[in-house]
Design a protein around this motif. Structure first.
Motif, PDB file in Angstrom:
ATOM      1  N   PRO A 146     -19.300  -2.113  -6.573  1.00 41.89           N
ATOM      2  CA  PRO A 146     -19.364  -2.616  -7.955  1.00 41.89           C
ATOM      3  C   PRO A 146     -18.065  -2.399  -8.706  1.00 41.89           C
ATOM      4  CG  PRO A 146     -20.682  -0.635  -7.710  1.00 41.89           C
ATOM      5  CD  PRO A 146     -20.230  -1.006  -6.348  1.00 41.89           C
ATOM      6  N   LEU A 147     -17.747  -3.307  -9.601  1.00 47.91           N
ATOM      7  CA  LEU A 147     -16.523  -3.238 -10.392  1.00 47.91           C
ATOM      8  C   LEU A 147     -16.887  -3.074 -11.881  1.00 47.91           C
ATOM      9  CD1 LEU A 147     -14.632  -6.223  -8.739  1.00 47.91           C
ATOM     10  CD2 LEU A 147     -14.371  -3.805  -8.196  1.00 47.91           C
ATOM     11  N   GLY A 148     -15.999  -2.421 -12.574  1.00 49.13           N
ATOM     12  CA  GLY A 148     -16.169  -2.259 -14.020  1.00 49.13           C
ATOM     13  C   GLY A 148     -17.199  -1.207 -14.389  1.00 49.13           C
ATOM     14  N   GLY A 149     -17.041  -0.676 -15.561  1.00 52.58           N
ATOM     15  CA  GLY A 149     -17.963   0.318 -16.100  1.00 52.58           C
ATOM     16  C   GLY A 149     -17.848   1.642 -15.351  1.00 52.58           C
ATOM     17  N   GLN A 150     -18.907   2.436 -15.524  1.00 51.55           N
ATOM     18  CA  GLN A 150     -18.935   3.752 -14.884  1.00 51.55           C
ATOM     19  C   GLN A 150     -19.051   3.631 -13.373  1.00 51.55           C
ATOM     20  OE1 GLN A 150     -21.959   6.203 -16.675  1.00 51.55           O
ATOM     21  NE2 GLN A 150     -20.652   8.009 -16.598  1.00 51.55           N
ATOM     22  N   SER A 151     -19.804   2.663 -12.893  1.00 48.50           N
ATOM     23  CA  SER A 151     -19.942   2.456 -11.441  1.00 48.50           C
ATOM     24  C   SER A 151     -18.600   2.041 -10.824  1.00 48.50           C
ATOM     25  CB  SER A 151     -20.988   1.379 -11.163  1.00 48.50           C
ATOM     26  OG  SER A 151     -22.238   1.760 -11.646  1.00 48.50           O
ATOM     27  N   GLY A 152     -17.873   1.207 -11.522  1.00 48.27           N
ATOM     28  CA  GLY A 152     -16.568   0.770 -11.045  1.00 48.27           C
ATOM     29  C   GLY A 152     -15.559   1.914 -10.973  1.00 48.27           C
ATOM     30  N   GLN A 153     -15.693   2.867 -11.968  1.00 48.58           N
ATOM     31  CA  GLN A 153     -14.810   4.033 -11.958  1.00 48.58           C
ATOM     32  C   GLN A 153     -15.085   4.905 -10.744  1.00 48.58           C
ATOM     33  OE1 GLN A 153     -12.293   4.626 -14.214  1.00 48.58           O
ATOM     34  NE2 GLN A 153     -11.742   6.318 -12.793  1.00 48.58           N
ATOM     35  N   ARG A 154     -16.366   5.077 -10.410  1.00 50.26           N
ATOM     36  CA  ARG A 154     -16.711   5.866  -9.224  1.00 50.26           C
ATOM     37  C   ARG A 154     -16.187   5.160  -7.957  1.00 50.26           C
ATOM     38  NH1 ARG A 154     -21.715   5.997 -12.135  1.00 50.26           N
ATOM     39  NH2 ARG A 154     -22.090   8.046 -13.098  1.00 50.26           N
ATOM     40  N   SER A 155     -16.319   3.860  -7.920  1.00 43.55           N
ATOM     41  CA  SER A 155     -15.819   3.095  -6.756  1.00 43.55           C
ATOM     42  C   SER A 155     -14.316   3.291  -6.589  1.00 43.55           C
ATOM     43  CB  SER A 155     -16.120   1.608  -6.940  1.00 43.55           C
ATOM     44  OG  SER A 155     -17.505   1.373  -6.996  1.00 43.55           O
ATOM     45  N   ASP A 156     -13.582   3.257  -7.711  1.00 42.74           N
ATOM     46  CA  ASP A 156     -12.127   3.427  -7.627  1.00 42.74           C
ATOM     47  C   ASP A 156     -11.758   4.815  -7.136  1.00 42.74           C
ATOM     48  OD1 ASP A 156     -11.825   0.866  -8.545  1.00 42.74           O
ATOM     49  OD2 ASP A 156     -11.446   1.451 -10.633  1.00 42.74           O
ATOM     50  N   ASP A 157     -12.506   5.857  -7.573  1.00 39.67           N
ATOM     51  CA  ASP A 157     -12.217   7.223  -7.142  1.00 39.67           C
ATOM     52  C   ASP A 157     -12.446   7.380  -5.631  1.00 39.67           C
ATOM     53  OD1 ASP A 157     -11.619   7.838  -9.754  1.00 39.67           O
ATOM     54  OD2 ASP A 157     -13.576   8.773 -10.193  1.00 39.67           O
ATOM     55  N   VAL A 158     -13.550   6.782  -5.142  1.00 36.67           N
ATOM     56  CA  VAL A 158     -13.866   6.884  -3.708  1.00 36.67           C
ATOM     57  C   VAL A 158     -12.809   6.133  -2.883  1.00 36.67           C
ATOM     58  CG1 VAL A 158     -15.541   6.226  -1.939  1.00 36.67           C
ATOM     59  CG2 VAL A 158     -16.318   7.277  -4.067  1.00 36.67           C
ATOM     60  N   GLN A 159     -12.451   4.945  -3.342  1.00 40.95           N
ATOM     61  CA  GLN A 159     -11.437   4.159  -2.632  1.00 40.95           C
ATOM     62  C   GLN A 159     -10.105   4.911  -2.576  1.00 40.95           C
ATOM     63  OE1 GLN A 159     -11.867   1.638  -0.720  1.00 40.95           O
ATOM     64  NE2 GLN A 159     -12.198  -0.304  -1.815  1.00 40.95           N
ATOM     65  N   ALA A 160      -9.708   5.496  -3.680  1.00 41.21           N
ATOM     66  CA  ALA A 160      -8.429   6.210  -3.737  1.00 41.21           C
ATOM     67  C   ALA A 160      -8.424   7.401  -2.789  1.00 41.21           C
ATOM     68  CB  ALA A 160      -8.157   6.648  -5.161  1.00 41.21           C
ATOM     69  N   ARG A 161      -9.561   8.064  -2.614  1.00 38.39           N
ATOM     70  CA  ARG A 161      -9.616   9.240  -1.749  1.00 38.39           C
ATOM     71  C   ARG A 161      -9.739   8.860  -0.274  1.00 38.39           C
ATOM     72  NH1 ARG A 161     -12.165  14.378  -2.022  1.00 38.39           N
ATOM     73  NH2 ARG A 161     -11.423  14.595  -4.145  1.00 38.39           N
ATOM     74  N   TYR A 162     -10.588   7.892   0.060  1.00 36.71           N
ATOM     75  CA  TYR A 162     -10.891   7.599   1.462  1.00 36.71           C
ATOM     76  C   TYR A 162     -10.038   6.471   2.076  1.00 36.71           C
ATOM     77  CZ  TYR A 162     -15.239  10.211   0.594  1.00 36.71           C
ATOM     78  OH  TYR A 162     -16.182  11.171   0.272  1.00 36.71           O
ATOM     79  N   SER A 163      -9.839   5.402   1.327  1.00 35.07           N
ATOM     80  CA  SER A 163      -9.266   4.176   1.908  1.00 35.07           C
ATOM     81  C   SER A 163      -7.743   4.219   1.973  1.00 35.07           C
ATOM     82  CB  SER A 163      -9.722   2.961   1.099  1.00 35.07           C
ATOM     83  OG  SER A 163     -11.135   2.862   1.149  1.00 35.07           O
ATOM     84  N   GLY A 164      -7.166   3.153   2.631  1.00 37.31           N
ATOM     85  CA  GLY A 164      -5.714   3.006   2.762  1.00 37.31           C
ATOM     86  C   GLY A 164      -5.185   3.644   4.040  1.00 37.31           C
ATOM     87  N   SER A 165      -3.902   3.379   4.303  1.00 38.53           N
ATOM     88  CA  SER A 165      -3.283   3.922   5.513  1.00 38.53           C
ATOM     89  C   SER A 165      -2.960   5.397   5.396  1.00 38.53           C
ATOM     90  CB  SER A 165      -1.998   3.134   5.837  1.00 38.53           C
ATOM     91  OG  SER A 165      -1.102   3.218   4.739  1.00 38.53           O
ATOM     92  N   SER A 166      -2.998   5.920   4.195  1.00 35.85           N
ATOM     93  CA  SER A 166      -2.741   7.349   4.002  1.00 35.85           C
ATOM     94  C   SER A 166      -3.959   8.078   3.431  1.00 35.85           C
ATOM     95  CB  SER A 166      -1.544   7.548   3.056  1.00 35.85           C
ATOM     96  OG  SER A 166      -1.794   6.924   1.799  1.00 35.85           O
ATOM     97  N   GLY A 167      -5.130   7.424   3.536  1.00 34.84           N
ATOM     98  CA  GLY A 167      -6.359   8.042   3.005  1.00 34.84           C
ATOM     99  C   GLY A 167      -6.948   9.064   3.969  1.00 34.84           C
ATOM    100  N   GLU A 168      -8.075   9.634   3.525  1.00 36.09           N
ATOM    101  CA  GLU A 168      -8.719  10.697   4.295  1.00 36.09           C
ATOM    102  C   GLU A 168      -9.318  10.192   5.600  1.00 36.09           C
ATOM    103  OE1 GLU A 168     -12.086  14.086   3.362  1.00 36.09           O
ATOM    104  OE2 GLU A 168     -10.876  13.323   1.703  1.00 36.09           O
ATOM    105  N   VAL A 169      -9.723   8.933   5.634  1.00 37.12           N
ATOM    106  CA  VAL A 169     -10.286   8.366   6.873  1.00 37.12           C
ATOM    107  C   VAL A 169      -9.224   8.373   7.978  1.00 37.12           C
ATOM    108  CG1 VAL A 169     -11.280   6.309   7.947  1.00 37.12           C
ATOM    109  CG2 VAL A 169     -11.946   6.966   5.625  1.00 37.12           C
ATOM    110  N   VAL A 170      -7.985   7.912   7.662  1.00 33.85           N
ATOM    111  CA  VAL A 170      -6.894   7.891   8.646  1.00 33.85           C
ATOM    112  C   VAL A 170      -6.492   9.316   8.989  1.00 33.85           C
ATOM    113  CG1 VAL A 170      -4.510   7.167   9.074  1.00 33.85           C
ATOM    114  CG2 VAL A 170      -6.082   5.629   7.909  1.00 33.85           C
ATOM    115  N   ALA A 171      -6.480  10.206   8.027  1.00 24.58           N
ATOM    116  CA  ALA A 171      -6.064  11.595   8.261  1.00 24.58           C
ATOM    117  C   ALA A 171      -7.038  12.318   9.183  1.00 24.58           C
ATOM    118  CB  ALA A 171      -5.930  12.322   6.946  1.00 24.58           C
TER     119      ALA A 171
END
Length: 201
Positions: A146-171
């Motif tokens: 989900p995007l926007g609002g409080q749910s969107g903020q939680r989604s952004d926090d999870v994405q920033a921590r887990y996703s990407g080539s330097s995220g926790e999943v790759v680590a």
């Protein structure tokens, strides 16, 4: 008349004797004493030469040194003009040519993408998609959040921590991720979809 006949006969005999003496082995020059007295030279007119001297042959045979036991010895030293035959030294290369080097590079691992199952949670649903190079995770991302609002903020926090080539999943190369503070439901849904993708991979 008799004198002329004797002179002609003597001349013929002398010529024959000269030929025999020249051709015979070891023959030396003929002397006047060896010739018969009848071989006196005759001057034109049939009279003998003055003084009655015996005729000496004009061409004497070449003298031959007859030393017993003497033999011609070859020269011990070779002639200075004679050079030893040059040997043509052509060396044939017997070394076998080196085989061409085949550099076997390790094949590049194929990159593939695997998407986990869709997981529904309190604020919506999400799917985690991972990119693998060989068997190693090189990237991760979540879709459908989900995007926007409080749910969107939680989604952004999870994405920033887990996703990407330097995220926790790759680590961590696993679904054993730490929960994002204030986004427990979203974190749990992410980990469930990630585990599904890893199972498919």
């Amino acid at each position: 008349m008799r004198r002329a006949f004797l002179a002609i006969t003597g001349l013929a005999a002398g010529t024959t004797a000269l030929v025999v003496l020249k051709g015979g082995p070891g023959a030396g020059p003929a002397t006047a004493q060896e010739l018969p007295a009848a071989q006196a030279p005759v001057v034109p007119g049939g009279s003998p030469a003055p003084g009655g001297a015996a005729a000496t042959p004009s061409a004497a045979a070449p003298s031959v040194s007859a030393t017993p036991g003497a033999s011609a010895k070859p020269s011990a030293k070779p002639s200075a003009d004679r050079k030893p035959a040059s040997r043509s030294s052509t060396r044939t290369s017997t070394s076998t040519p080196a085989a061409p080097r085949t550099t076997t590079k390790a094949p590049k691992p194929t990159t593939r993408t695997v998407t986990g199952s869709s997981v529904s949670y309190k604020y919506g649903s999400l799917q985690v998609r991972i990119t693998l190079s060989g068997s190693r995770i090189v990237d991760a991302t979540a879709t459908g959040m989900p995007l926007g609002g409080q749910s969107g903020q939680r989604s952004d926090d999870v994405q920033a921590r887990y996703s990407g080539s330097s995220g926790e999943v790759v680590a961590k190369q696993s679904a054993n991720l730490s929960t994002v503070s204030g986004a427990t439901y979203t974190s749990t849904a992410y980990k469930q979809s990630l585990q599904s993708a890893l199972d498919k991979a």
